[in-house]
Design a protein around this motif. Structure first.
Motif, short mmCIF file in Angstrom:
data_model
loop_
_atom_site.label_atom_id
_atom_site.label_comp_id
_atom_site.label_asym_id
_atom_site.label_seq_id
_atom_site.Cartn_x
_atom_site.Cartn_y
_atom_site.Cartn_z
N GLY A 1 0.80 -1.22 0.00
CA GLY A 1 0.00 0.00 0.00
C GLY A 1 0.83 1.27 0.00
N GLY A 2 2.11 1.15 -0.35
CA GLY A 2 3.01 2.31 -0.36
C GLY A 2 2.77 3.21 -1.57
N LEU A 3 3.62 4.23 -1.68
CA LEU A 3 3.45 5.22 -2.75
C LEU A 3 3.86 4.68 -4.11
CD1 LEU A 3 4.81 8.42 -0.95
CD2 LEU A 3 2.43 7.84 -1.43
N SER B 1 1.80 -2.14 -11.09
CA SER B 1 0.34 -2.09 -10.89
C SER B 1 -0.04 -2.46 -9.46
CB SER B 1 -0.39 -2.97 -11.90
OG SER B 1 0.15 -4.26 -11.95
N SER B 2 0.78 -3.30 -8.81
CA SER B 2 0.56 -3.58 -7.39
C SER B 2 1.84 -4.08 -6.75
CB SER B 2 -0.57 -4.60 -7.19
OG SER B 2 -0.16 -5.88 -7.58
N SER C 1 8.42 -10.10 -1.24
CA SER C 1 7.39 -9.26 -1.85
C SER C 1 6.94 -9.85 -3.18
CB SER C 1 7.93 -7.84 -2.10
OG SER C 1 8.91 -7.88 -3.14
N ARG C 2 5.75 -9.41 -3.60
CA ARG C 2 5.26 -9.73 -4.95
C ARG C 2 4.91 -8.43 -5.65
NH1 ARG C 2 0.20 -10.46 -7.44
NH2 ARG C 2 0.32 -11.77 -9.30
N THR C 3 5.50 -8.22 -6.81
CA THR C 3 5.24 -7.04 -7.62
C THR C 3 4.55 -7.46 -8.91
OG1 THR C 3 7.29 -6.05 -6.76
CG2 THR C 3 6.28 -4.99 -8.67
N ILE D 1 4.66 -6.72 -24.41
CA ILE D 1 5.04 -7.34 -23.14
C ILE D 1 3.77 -7.47 -22.30
CG2 ILE D 1 6.47 -7.15 -21.07
CD1 ILE D 1 8.39 -5.38 -22.68
N SER D 2 3.35 -8.70 -22.05
CA SER D 2 2.12 -8.92 -21.29
C SER D 2 2.39 -8.71 -19.79
CB SER D 2 1.60 -10.34 -21.55
OG SER D 2 2.58 -11.29 -21.21
N PRO D 3 1.34 -8.64 -18.94
CA PRO D 3 1.56 -8.43 -17.51
C PRO D 3 2.50 -9.48 -16.91
CG PRO D 3 -0.75 -8.12 -18.05
CD PRO D 3 -0.09 -8.65 -19.29
N ARG D 4 3.37 -9.02 -16.04
CA ARG D 4 4.33 -9.87 -15.34
C ARG D 4 4.10 -9.80 -13.84
NH1 ARG D 4 5.26 -10.97 -20.58
NH2 ARG D 4 7.27 -11.93 -20.97
N ASP D 5 4.59 -10.83 -13.14
CA ASP D 5 4.72 -10.69 -11.70
C ASP D 5 6.07 -11.24 -11.27
OD1 ASP D 5 4.26 -13.44 -11.73
OD2 ASP D 5 2.88 -13.39 -10.02
#
Length: 211
Positions: free
Chosen positions: A73-75, A84-85, A99-101, A111-115
């Motif tokens: 929930g940071g900046l 995106s999260s 962490s998960r980004t 480039i499709s969404p990555r995590d």
């Protein structure tokens, strides 16, 4: 995650980041402008590149740090268009976490969404520098997620360094060291990182003024 193993891995990553920071050899500039330079050299960790960004941000190191620090929930997810999260999956100590980004699609959706799942260590140095030091890990609470390609960060991070005689400015040095995975043309990857890193500095400066 086993705390002793996590500490061992993260300390080794932090030492690698210090070596990247100090080693001036082999870097080739690929983008310059607006006081920001981005350079690269071949990675020794995977068949890709290690990218280095450098620039001055108007704002105290603590204020800049507030915009980049790895907290749920940071900046960061408010201003960084490539995040995106961001969520902390496990707090191991008050300076070490997993962490998960998640990142949105990029490069006109080539480039499709990555995590990314990372072990992240926060270090503070005697001169006032604050750094993040991260690398990929596996975690039972973070299996592959539908709709996302799992990417892998090799030793990477960010240094927020005080500028002597300039208390309201911060020297920000970033290292991006990412295997995006999937079937991407190398030309797409090679053009994406310099452009997105330059954008990181522009958006970070706006965030420091805004928040």
């Amino acid at each position: 995650m086993d705390p002793a193993l996590a500490a061992q891995i993260s300390e080794a990553v932090a030492e690698k980041l210090l070596l990247y920071r100090r080693d001036k050899s082999g870097w080739k500039i690929c983008r310059e402008g607006n006081g920001v330079s981005v350079s690269w050299r071949p990675s020794v960790e995977f068949p890709g590149n290690l990218y280095r960004g450098e620039g001055i941000v108007c704002g105290t190191p603590e204020k800049v740090w507030d915009c980049v620090k790895p907290v749920t929930g940071g900046l960061r997810e408010k201003w960084d268009e490539n995040v995106s999260s961001f969520e902390v999956i496990e707090n191991i100590t008050d300076t070490l976490c997993v962490s998960r980004t998640s990142t949105p699609s990029a490069a006109m959706k080539l480039i499709s969404p990555r995590d990314f799942v990372d072990l992240v260590l926060i270090r503070r140095y005697e001169d006032g520098t604050i750094s993040t030091n991260a690398t990929n890990v596996e975690h039972p609470l973070c299996p592959p997620k539908p709709g996302y390609v799992r990417g892998f960060n090799h030793p990477c991070g960010c240094f927020c360094e005080p500028l002597p005689g300039e208390p309201n400015k911060t020297h920000v040095v970033t290292f991006f060291h990412t295997d995006l995975s999937g079937y991407l043309p190398q030309t797409v990857v090679d053009s994406f990182f310099p452009r997105s890193m330059a954008g990181f500095y522009v958006n970070l400066q706006k965030a420091v003024k805004k928040f």
